[in-house]
Every structure is written in structure tokens, then in C-alpha cells.
Design a protein around this motif. Sequence first.
Motif, PDB file in Angstrom:
ATOM      1  N   MET A 177     102.551 -10.633 -14.248  1.00 32.80           N
ATOM      2  CA  MET A 177     103.099 -11.758 -13.499  1.00 32.80           C
ATOM      3  C   MET A 177     102.015 -12.741 -13.096  1.00 32.80           C
ATOM      4  N   PHE A 178     100.850 -12.247 -12.664  1.00 32.38           N
ATOM      5  CA  PHE A 178      99.787 -13.116 -12.163  1.00 32.38           C
ATOM      6  C   PHE A 178      98.544 -12.988 -13.039  1.00 32.38           C
ATOM      7  N   GLY A 179      97.793 -14.115 -13.132  1.00 34.24           N
ATOM      8  CA  GLY A 179      96.515 -14.097 -13.805  1.00 34.24           C
ATOM      9  C   GLY A 179      95.423 -13.670 -12.851  1.00 34.24           C
ATOM     10  N   SER A 180      94.185 -13.954 -13.225  1.00 32.49           N
ATOM     11  CA  SER A 180      93.063 -13.608 -12.360  1.00 32.49           C
ATOM     12  C   SER A 180      93.086 -14.478 -11.113  1.00 32.49           C
ATOM     13  N   THR A 181      92.598 -13.924 -10.012  1.00 33.14           N
ATOM     14  CA  THR A 181      92.671 -14.600  -8.712  1.00 33.14           C
ATOM     15  C   THR A 181      91.337 -15.228  -8.355  1.00 33.14           C
ATOM     16  N   ARG A 182      91.398 -16.460  -7.881  1.00 34.92           N
ATOM     17  CA  ARG A 182      90.230 -17.162  -7.349  1.00 34.92           C
ATOM     18  C   ARG A 182      90.332 -17.149  -5.838  1.00 34.92           C
ATOM     19  N   ILE A 183      89.269 -16.723  -5.158  1.00 35.35           N
ATOM     20  CA  ILE A 183      89.254 -16.643  -3.699  1.00 35.35           C
ATOM     21  C   ILE A 183      88.158 -17.573  -3.181  1.00 35.35           C
ATOM     22  N   THR A 184      88.507 -18.449  -2.261  1.00 38.04           N
ATOM     23  CA  THR A 184      87.538 -19.361  -1.663  1.00 38.04           C
ATOM     24  C   THR A 184      87.643 -19.292  -0.144  1.00 38.04           C
ATOM     25  N   ASN A 230     112.402 -25.805 -18.776  1.00 37.95           N
ATOM     26  CA  ASN A 230     113.229 -26.557 -17.828  1.00 37.95           C
ATOM     27  C   ASN A 230     112.880 -25.982 -16.456  1.00 37.95           C
ATOM     28  N   PRO A 231     111.752 -26.417 -15.856  1.00 36.68           N
ATOM     29  CA  PRO A 231     111.255 -25.724 -14.660  1.00 36.68           C
ATOM     30  C   PRO A 231     112.255 -25.648 -13.526  1.00 36.68           C
ATOM     31  N   GLU A 232     113.099 -26.663 -13.399  1.00 32.33           N
ATOM     32  CA  GLU A 232     114.064 -26.679 -12.301  1.00 32.33           C
ATOM     33  C   GLU A 232     115.012 -25.486 -12.351  1.00 32.33           C
ATOM     34  N   ALA A 233     115.285 -24.984 -13.547  1.00 32.85           N
ATOM     35  CA  ALA A 233     116.162 -23.823 -13.674  1.00 32.85           C
ATOM     36  C   ALA A 233     115.551 -22.570 -13.065  1.00 32.85           C
ATOM     37  N   ASP A 234     114.230 -22.573 -12.892  1.00 38.64           N
ATOM     38  CA  ASP A 234     113.522 -21.389 -12.386  1.00 38.64           C
ATOM     39  C   ASP A 234     112.951 -21.588 -10.987  1.00 38.64           C
ATOM     40  N   TRP A 235     113.350 -22.639 -10.300  1.00 41.71           N
ATOM     41  CA  TRP A 235     112.744 -22.929  -8.998  1.00 41.71           C
ATOM     42  C   TRP A 235     112.800 -21.739  -8.043  1.00 41.71           C
ATOM     43  N   GLY A 236     113.930 -21.064  -7.964  1.00 42.28           N
ATOM     44  CA  GLY A 236     114.028 -19.936  -7.049  1.00 42.28           C
ATOM     45  C   GLY A 236     113.057 -18.829  -7.395  1.00 42.28           C
ATOM     46  N   ARG A 237     112.898 -18.556  -8.681  1.00 42.11           N
ATOM     47  CA  ARG A 237     111.960 -17.509  -9.103  1.00 42.11           C
ATOM     48  C   ARG A 237     110.516 -17.929  -8.851  1.00 42.11           C
ATOM     49  N   HIS A 238     110.216 -19.218  -8.984  1.00 35.83           N
ATOM     50  CA  HIS A 238     108.873 -19.690  -8.630  1.00 35.83           C
ATOM     51  C   HIS A 238     108.561 -19.369  -7.171  1.00 35.83           C
ATOM     52  N   VAL A 239     109.528 -19.643  -6.295  1.00 35.04           N
ATOM     53  CA  VAL A 239     109.322 -19.406  -4.871  1.00 35.04           C
ATOM     54  C   VAL A 239     109.131 -17.912  -4.595  1.00 35.04           C
ATOM     55  N   LYS A 240     109.947 -17.072  -5.209  1.00 33.91           N
ATOM     56  CA  LYS A 240     109.814 -15.637  -4.963  1.00 33.91           C
ATOM     57  C   LYS A 240     108.477 -15.115  -5.464  1.00 33.91           C
ATOM     58  N   GLN A 241     108.014 -15.598  -6.623  1.00 36.56           N
ATOM     59  CA  GLN A 241     106.707 -15.152  -7.108  1.00 36.56           C
ATOM     60  C   GLN A 241     105.590 -15.583  -6.164  1.00 36.56           C
ATOM     61  N   ALA A 242     105.698 -16.763  -5.581  1.00 40.15           N
ATOM     62  CA  ALA A 242     104.692 -17.183  -4.609  1.00 40.15           C
ATOM     63  C   ALA A 242     104.676 -16.240  -3.411  1.00 40.15           C
ATOM     64  N   ALA A 243     105.855 -15.821  -2.953  1.00 39.68           N
ATOM     65  CA  ALA A 243     105.923 -14.866  -1.835  1.00 39.68           C
ATOM     66  C   ALA A 243     105.333 -13.525  -2.234  1.00 39.68           C
ATOM     67  N   GLN A 244     105.585 -13.090  -3.455  1.00 37.50           N
ATOM     68  CA  GLN A 244     105.009 -11.820  -3.918  1.00 37.50           C
ATOM     69  C   GLN A 244     103.495 -11.904  -4.004  1.00 37.50           C
ATOM     70  N   PHE A 245     102.990 -13.048  -4.448  1.00 36.60           N
ATOM     71  CA  PHE A 245     101.537 -13.219  -4.494  1.00 36.60           C
ATOM     72  C   PHE A 245     100.950 -13.243  -3.090  1.00 36.60           C
ATOM     73  N   ALA A 246     101.700 -13.752  -2.124  1.00 41.95           N
ATOM     74  CA  ALA A 246     101.229 -13.741  -0.740  1.00 41.95           C
ATOM     75  C   ALA A 246     101.035 -12.310  -0.254  1.00 41.95           C
ATOM     76  N   LEU A 247     101.983 -11.443  -0.520  1.00 35.42           N
ATOM     77  CA  LEU A 247     101.850 -10.047  -0.101  1.00 35.42           C
ATOM     78  C   LEU A 247     100.649  -9.400  -0.771  1.00 35.42           C
ATOM     79  N   THR A 274     104.534  -5.622   2.580  1.00 37.52           N
ATOM     80  CA  THR A 274     105.769  -5.585   1.802  1.00 37.52           C
ATOM     81  C   THR A 274     106.802  -6.511   2.422  1.00 37.52           C
ATOM     82  N   PHE A 275     107.883  -6.731   1.694  1.00 34.72           N
ATOM     83  CA  PHE A 275     108.969  -7.530   2.255  1.00 34.72           C
ATOM     84  C   PHE A 275     109.650  -6.807   3.415  1.00 34.72           C
ATOM     85  N   ASP A 276     109.475  -5.514   3.505  1.00 37.95           N
ATOM     86  CA  ASP A 276     110.065  -4.762   4.610  1.00 37.95           C
ATOM     87  C   ASP A 276     109.273  -4.904   5.903  1.00 37.95           C
TER      88      ASP A 276
END
Length: 577
Positions: free
Chosen positions: A1-8, A196-213, A227-229
Motif C-alpha cells: 500500500m505504501f512506498g518508502s517513508t521520508r521523515i523530516t 479517474n481519481p474522484e472515484a477513489d476519493w474515499g479510499r484515498h482518505v482511508k489510506q491517509a488515516a492508515q498511514f497516520a496510524l 489502531t482505529f480502536d
Amino acid sequence: MFGSTRITEHRGHDDLLTAGLGLDGLRAMTPPAFADAAAPTPAELRRRALWANWRGIADMAPGGGYGNLYGSTVAVPGREFSTFATVPGANQPHRVLVQVPDAFDLERRCVVVTAASGSRGVYGAIAVAGAWGLPKGCAVAHTDKGAGTDYFDLDSGQGVRLDGTVGTVADGLAFAPGAPAGARGVAFKHAHSGDNPEADWGRHVKQAAQFALQSLGTAFPQAAPFTFDNTRVIAVGISNGGGAVLRAAELEGDWLDAVVAGEPNVLVEGHGSRALYDYTTEAALLMPCALLHPSLAPLPQPPMTAQVAPLWAAQCATLQKAGLVEGADTTAQAASAYQRLHDAGWTDEALRAGALSAGFDLWRSVAATYASAYTRAALGPSPCGYTFAAVDATGKPRAATTVERAAWWSDASGIPPGAGVQAIPPAGSNPMTDLQCLRALWTDANDARAAKLRQGVAQTRAGMPRAGLPVVVVHGTSDGLIPMAFTSVPYVAGAKASGRDVRFWQVRNAQHFDGFLGLPDYAARYVPLLPYVYAALDRVQAHLDGNGPLPADAVIATVPRGAGNALEARHLAMPAE
């Protein structure tokens, strides 16, 4: 799901919220300079991107109230985690970035997840989610939702790396369109990803939340797992970002705790909902003529009516020849265009505020971009022949310079024109035939391209939010870009008919662009929308803490401040607790 992470790290003369610029730096009329314009550093690019996105979204003008009446630009030290994420089936990744303040509250774990407004880059919601969440000790997760400012220069074969600097495909780019040899001009992700990025907007948001965790686990390993719990997640966005968080609200699972959507671009089934592409192409054709109707005078300035009125009158005449309006003179033609828009659901409030988009020819830019996205068009001319490039003094395409390329990531808004890139119409065309072509992609029942576009639009239709999820929608009644009659009103009606817990604030005298309230006439007529988004977030948070109910539905009777006056609390008329 995610590539390599850059931390600053961002501390001292740098910070998460304003990159050390503070309120005074954000108010500066010129962007932060690069020491070497041809080779800006990642830190310089980030600072300039934050400056551009703050000014594009919030009213930073003195007297506008930001920083003293509402909102915060307080320095927030911390770390940023960034990467590329890919939703299943997508050709290109989207950027995700998580800001973790040093003061993150481990006892009250909180993530605010957001999506950029418009087609902006990954910092495109910094003034929305960052300004509210970071000072409260929440992590803030951002996504560019598959659009953004990762432009690719077809002439040089160069694009944008994870850190914002320019590189080649071998460097691992945010957007690499796989251009054939000899391709010329500029490609950008919203139009040329093949998705068609707009079709995936909700999944974009959820992946951002998963990356936050995931990022919080790295930042605070002693407190993992996150976790989400055990971590509260509130989603917020405005405009396209508002539509994105509403799409996230419909996803299965108990991962979201609440949603606040400001002026959302959202399409639902029924209840008078209309697709963005439908009303955008309608407005591109008819609105310039309709704005000459006396019922709408005086229009907000700019655009300067004296400068654009002759062009709008000429468009009236062309529309009459094409059989799109009736009347023997400009007055009658304007009345015909005005009535057609009224019959289609446009209000006088929306039309007046829409003068800005008509004056800047924004409708055409939006339509050309979205036509490519909805049809998943291959790299090259759009369905109506538009290409994109830097131009010379005569308006002809040319190769971009090193200096221009270097600033695209920080300076662009995600849709040309801007940052030195222009939309180039097909050779031999004229503005009216171009607009008619774009409109026909919606209206022509016998065109295969139109059928493909309508199929792409159908894929963006929103479902209802998860049962029991608190949702607050905030929209200005004077919104002339995303009229609430076509978006929020149908969404709320559908949600309530389905038994969902959706609350609705309708804000009188609020239009779409807080960033344009620095223009004196707009400041006199309109109030900002951001204070109501922040207030809705405050009340949602209090409700989740058990300290009050969700906000009740309200039509908020604001008071325009008038010419030359500073914004005061009484103008906002914020609903009582």
C-alpha cells in the motif's frame, strides 16, 4: 500500500503549520524566495507550498479576522512522515503526509484526516485541518487524493520526487505518465494519470488515516500499536476535499468517528443532485451572458464588469446564433440565458458569486481537466483537443525552463492555467466551439466519448454515510462554484431519508473562495466559511467527549461587514451552543 517513508523534523525557525512564516509571513504578498531559483531545496519548496496553500484557502488579509477572531497560526513543532500510497487498480499513486506534533496527546489519541481542496497538492488542506488539529495535539493526515502539483515535463522527461524536487523517472516520481518518445508539453496527474481519481476519493482518505496510524507507531514506539480502536479519527475537508471525506464516510468499518464537510463537491442519486461536469459546462456557456442581466447588478468586483462586459455580450450573440439563447439584442439574450440557468436550479446568489469564475474563465479549465479524468484519457490531447504547456509571448507552446519546472510543485494549484502552464486549445478552434464540445460530452447521447464520460461520472456518485456516524455539512448559500442546491442539499436530503445522523449549516453570505476575501468588494459582501468549519469541528469533538449534542441544523443569518470594516464576531452570527 505504501512506498518508502521520508521523515523530516520541523522545529525552531521551522514548524508544521506555517514553516516558520507565522501570520505576518503568510500575509506577505510575494512568496518566500529560493536561494537558487533553478535548484530550490526541499525545505524551501515546502515553505513556499505552505505559503501558497494557506493563501489559496484562507483570508489572510488584515481585518479579515484570521488569527485573532478565528483560526490559528501558532508555531507547532514536530515531525512529518510522507510517502506515496496506491489504491488497488490505480495507475498512479497519491501523496500522503502525516504531521505529528511534538505535543501529540498520547492520552487522547487523535488523528484529523483530510484531503486537499480542489486539485491542490498534499498541503492543500493545511488551513483547514492543520490549523484546527495541530494546535490541539492531534496528528493530521493529508492526501492529494490522486491530483496535486506533481507535474511532469514531457520535453525533458522530468517530474517531481517525494521531497518536491525535480528528478527523472529513475528517481522514483510522484507521477510518471509513461510518455512516448517525442511527447511535448506538460502532463499533470488529475488529467493524465489514466485514472479517474474522484472515484477513489474515499479510499484515498482511508489510506491517509492508515498511514497516520503507522507513522504514529514509528513516532511513539513505546505507545504502539495505534489502531482505529484506540485512536480517534475525525475527517474534515472543503470543496473537493469535502466531497472526499463524505466518500470516506460511506466506507465499511468502524474506523471513522466523525466527519465535517465544508462546501463539498458531492454527487448523489436523486434529490436534485447534479454532477460537477454538468453544471460546470452549463455555466461555461451561459453564465457570462446571464451575468449581464440587470437583476444581478451590481456584480462583485473583480472581475471588472467594464472590462469583461463586451466579451460577455459577444458570447450572448454567439449563443443566439447557435440556438442556445433567444433574443434580438444583448438585453434579451442575457434574459434568456439568465432564465435558463434559473430553470436549471441556479440562484441569484450563486450567479453573482460565480462572476469570479466566469471572469477568470475557470469553468473552461475545470471542464477540460475533468473531461480527461472521467474518460481516463491517454496522455495527449483531451477529449476536446486541449493540451498543456508553457507558452511564449505570442501564446504558442514552448519548452518549460529549469526555473519554471523547479517551482511547479510549490506554486501550482493542480489545474492549469497557473505556475507558467497554460491550457492550449486545439488548432483552428475558437472559444465557443471549444465550450460546445465540452458541453456535448455531457449532453450528446450518441457520442461514444460522451458515454464514457458519463460512465466515469457515475463512478463518483456517493453513497450514504455509515449508520451512526456523526456528519456535519457546512455550505455557503452564495457558493457560485459548487452551488449547494446541486450538492449539499441533495446529499443531506438523501442521508436524512436514509435515517443517517447528518447535520446541516447553511451560511448566508458565504461564497466558495475565502482566499478572495482579500479583494475589498468581496470582503464587503461576503463572510468567510472557515470559521464555521472550525466551529463544527469544535462541537463534534465536544460531542465525542460527551460534552454536548451535535450541532443542530441551522440557516445562519450572517451580517456582511461592509466596505472598509474589519470582521467582528457579530458579523459571523455563530449559532449558540
